[in-house]
Scaffold this active site. Structure first.
Site, mmCIF file in Angstrom:
data_model
loop_
_atom_site.group_PDB
_atom_site.id
_atom_site.type_symbol
_atom_site.label_atom_id
_atom_site.label_comp_id
_atom_site.label_asym_id
_atom_site.label_seq_id
_atom_site.Cartn_x
_atom_site.Cartn_y
_atom_site.Cartn_z
ATOM 1 C CB CYS A 1 -0.961 -0.037 1.185
ATOM 2 S SG CYS A 1 -2.340 1.123 1.017
ATOM 3 C CG PHE B 1 -2.082 9.713 -3.022
ATOM 4 C CD1 PHE B 1 -1.762 10.927 -3.635
ATOM 5 C CD2 PHE B 1 -2.803 9.747 -1.843
ATOM 6 C CE1 PHE B 1 -2.158 12.131 -3.071
ATOM 7 C CE2 PHE B 1 -3.208 10.936 -1.270
ATOM 8 C CZ PHE B 1 -2.892 12.135 -1.892
ATOM 9 C CG HIS C 1 -4.345 -3.619 2.423
ATOM 10 N ND1 HIS C 1 -3.772 -3.148 3.575
ATOM 11 C CD2 HIS C 1 -4.724 -2.518 1.717
ATOM 12 C CE1 HIS C 1 -3.806 -1.823 3.582
ATOM 13 N NE2 HIS C 1 -4.373 -1.418 2.457
ATOM 14 C CD GLU D 1 -3.079 -6.261 5.215
ATOM 15 O OE1 GLU D 1 -3.877 -5.320 5.294
ATOM 16 O OE2 GLU D 1 -2.248 -6.356 4.284
#
Length: 387
Positions: free
Chosen positions: A266, A311, A356, A358
């Site tokens: 990220c 972004f 992500h 995770e």
């Protein structure tokens, strides 16, 4: 006191509903999240700091709130914790009237009130989402109770707040002191993790693989990392504009020069990208949800991913480019719009993804990336022994 609440957008649109959670005023960037589940994990994700989350799913709060699923800690210690809510505000259509889950310890509304998070319910969140898709994420405010005033005055308050572009927020969410997450079994590797806004499940995913994680404040330098004698370095997720993160970019360059294997996710992907010479830009409305498809341009593998970013890095799918550390490439892209979703050095020393792996909440398609990092650390250790 009236229970009327208003969501006021920077472009002048006003949505009137009822107060949800705490009563008062909150300001932030309005963004929409398409996830149908996992609201507790999303609300406690530090990457949402200073943002007003608009839920596209029409009914929210069915499973209540528990002391296990928070992605950041509200209280100290290692015991059960509801998780600190990081969003600036929460906008929903239909909050559930009854909680139904065996793990619930309170309701969503109760937790919003307890943590002072101002929200609004009863608005057409589909209409809000259409505005944000058409015009982009924008400054906004939620107002209720004594904070209510004329629409013109509320709009003036909204317009007076700073933009997310240029916002340097990592220090506001980073841990104030180092801490360690240790595997239950034998320790295979030690990783230094720079906390730019890390989610709780990330160290757990490392620990499941026998990796001890030393989570460091964002202000840490290379000496603090070297003192740990880590096998690798990790750059976490986090909020704000990556163009402001010059210190983290300089540290990342030093980490690569020192020869440590590096993995970022990220915000960490944007930091690595900048360290490799790429520029970043603010997206129109970003990616926020748990069903976003990503393509690995080398293998062709597709993963459904959890994402939260406004972004992104400049680049094209499969593009190779020169860096101060050797050749690199854009390794992953979003199947929906071609946004860069990953970069890597071709020699494997450093890689990162925009999404992500995770999850928390979300699919586990990308969990293999933690194993890829473990392999990189194994290879580095082998090379070290040979040399």
């Amino acid at each position: 006191m009236t229970d009327t609440a208003k969501l006021v957008l920077e472009n002048g649109r006003v949505f009137t509903g009822t107060a949800f959670g705490a009563v008062g005023e909150t300001l932030g960037e309005a963004v929409f999240c398409t996830a149908m589940t996992g609201y507790q994990e999303a609300l406690t994700d530090p990457s949402y700091h200073r943002q007003i989350m608009v839920a596209t799913a029409p009914q929210i709060g069915n499973t209540g709130w528990n002391d296990e699923d928070g992605e950041s800690r509200l209280h100290g210690g290692d015991g059960p914790d509801p998780g600190k809510i990081w969003v600036a505000g929460y906008a929903v259509r239909n909050p559930t009237r009854r909680v139904s889950n065996w793990r619930a310890t309170s309701s969503l509304d109760d937790q919003l009130v307890e943590q002072g998070v101002v929200g609004i319910a009863g608005i057409d969140t589909r209409a809000v989402t259409r505005v944000l898709r058409d015009h982009g994420s924008m400054r906004a405010g939620i107002f209720s109770g004594p904070a209510l005033a004329s629409d013109d005055e509320l709009l003036a308050r909204v317009a007076a707040q700073p933009s997310m572009a240029g916002a340097n927020l990592s220090a506001e969410v980073s841990t104030p002191a180092p801490y360690v997450v240790t595997p239950d079994g034998p320790t295979r590797f030690r990783v230094a993790a720079l906390d730019l806004g890390i989610k709780a499940n990330t160290p757990r995913m490392f620990a499941e693989r026998g990796i001890q994680v030393h989570v460091l404040p964002v202000s840490s330098g290379l000496d603090a990392i070297a003192d740990l004698k880590p096998d690798g370095v990790f750059l976490s997720n986090g909020p704000g504009d990556p163009a402001t993160a010059d210190a983290a970019v300089a540290l990342t360059r030093s980490v690569i020069e020192a020869g440590y294997p590096l993995f970022g996710i990220c915000f960490g992907n944007q930091i690595l990208g900048r360290a490799l010479g790429r520029s970043t830009y603010k997206m129109r409305f970003g990616h926020r949800g748990i069903n976003i498809p990503v393509l690995d341009v080398v293998t062709g593998r597709a993963s459904i991913t959890s994402q939260n970013h406004g972004f992104a890095l400049e680049g094209e799918a499969g593009e190779e480019f020169d860096t101060d550390f050797g050749r690199a490439r854009v390794s992953h892209v979003c199947a929906n719009d071609g946004t860069v979703e990953g970069v890597e050095l071709l020699d494997g020393r450093a890689f990162s993804v925009q999404y992500h792996p995770e999850a928390a909440a979300g699919p586990h398609d990308a969990a293999y990336l933690f194993d890829k990092f473990a392999t990189a650390m194994t290879d580095a250790a082998t090379e070290g022994k040979r040399s």
